[in-house]
Design an enzyme around this catalytic site. Structure first.
Site, PDB file in Angstrom:
ATOM      1  N   CYS A  86       0.836  -1.193   0.000  1.00 13.34           N
ATOM      2  CA  CYS A  86       0.000   0.000   0.000  1.00 13.34           C
ATOM      3  C   CYS A  86       0.886   1.263   0.000  1.00 13.34           C
ATOM      4  CB  CYS A  86      -0.975  -0.033   1.174  1.00 13.34           C
ATOM      5  SG  CYS A  86      -2.391   1.083   0.996  1.00 13.34           S
ATOM      6  N   HIS A 194      -3.445  -5.782   1.143  1.00 16.50           N
ATOM      7  CA  HIS A 194      -2.784  -6.000   2.435  1.00 16.50           C
ATOM      8  C   HIS A 194      -2.789  -7.475   2.832  1.00 16.50           C
ATOM      9  CE1 HIS A 194      -2.337  -1.812   4.023  1.00 16.50           C
ATOM     10  NE2 HIS A 194      -3.294  -1.569   3.154  1.00 16.50           N
ATOM     11  N   GLU A 196      -1.033  -8.874   5.113  1.00 14.79           N
ATOM     12  CA  GLU A 196      -0.860  -9.004   6.570  1.00 14.79           C
ATOM     13  C   GLU A 196      -2.193  -8.937   7.314  1.00 14.79           C
ATOM     14  OE1 GLU A 196      -0.955  -4.517   6.112  1.00 14.79           O
ATOM     15  OE2 GLU A 196      -0.416  -6.273   4.919  1.00 14.79           O
TER      16      GLU A 196
END
Length: 245
Positions: A86, A194, A196
């Protein structure tokens, strides 16, 4: 060791640290952007998501001048692995470590949702656990995720196998629906989604709901194809592979 860079305005560094340190058991540390060197045992550098310097001028435009970036560039030039997620992806393009630029979303809105993705190339250490053509779903959360690159440079990305993943449908106006790329040497990776945020089993129900919802929005087809890896957190395999492969 994973060195996670913390800029003024980062907000995903602790998520990334949790994934590597607590879930994967890989030594990780958070590095302040004013440092001038990386730890000598660094194997992977991560530029996490957030809003470095409040996204003033352009997203990532100020962070590219942070003292730590000189060490990161040198690390990448020597073949060290770098991941930008990002805002981290935006910083890598501003620093010319990856080609192209991230612009304001075509609809001028901040977009936050889980989206289906088509894995374009898996012949790299980042997406090695997957098969080419696999479909997965990951969260996005950005206002400046509209990836742009000149037509001739896009053709070069295609020829060199540098396009990692594409959105299953037009999310933000990105050229070629591009969601993530790598450099020519395939040691520097950048993506807007994302991974994660989908690394813990607690997120599985949310992912299954998103897969069902995306069935009605995506040309991919059915929920099963969108979520082939729904039985396990979809972001974990790529983050682990990038360090261990």
């Amino acid at each position: 060791m994973v060195s996670i860079i913390r800029f003024a305005g980062s907000n995903c560094e602790f998520d990334m640290h949790y994934v590597y340190q607590d879930i994967l058991g890989i030594p990780s540390t958070i590095i302040w952007h004013k440092e001038s060197a990386l730890p000598s045992e660094t194997k992977l550098v991560v530029l996490p998501g957030g809003f470095s310097y409040g996204d003033y001028l352009r997203s990532g435009a100020i962070a590219r001048f942070a003292p730590i970036m000189r060490a990161i560039k040198a690390f990448g030039e020597k073949g060290g692995r770098i991941l930008g997620i990002c805002n981290g992806f935006q910083i890598l393009t501003e620093a010319k470590l990856l080609p192209g630029a991230l612009m304001r979303n075509a609809n001028l809105h901040f977009i936050s949702k889980i989206v289906p993705l088509c894995l374009e190339r898996t012949d790299n250490v980042f997406l090695h656990p997957y098969a080419q053509g696999d479909s997965i779903a990951l969260p996005i959360a950005h206002a400046d995720g509209n990836y742009y690159i000149k037509p001739d440079e896009q053709a070069e990305l295609e020829e060199n196998g540098q396009i990692l993943m594409r959105y299953a449908y037009d999310i933000n106006g990105s050229v070629g629906r591009i969601a993530g790329i790598c450099n020519k040497d395939k040691n520097i990776f950048g993506l807007m989604p994302h991974p994660e945020r989908l690394c813990d089993n607690i997120t599985k129900k949310r992912l299954m709901y998103a897969n069902i919802l995306n069935t009605y929005k995506s040309p991919i087809g059915n929920a099963e194809s969108i979520g082939q890896h729904v039985s396990s957190p979809q972001g974990l395999a790529m983050l682990e592979s990038l360090y261990k492969a």
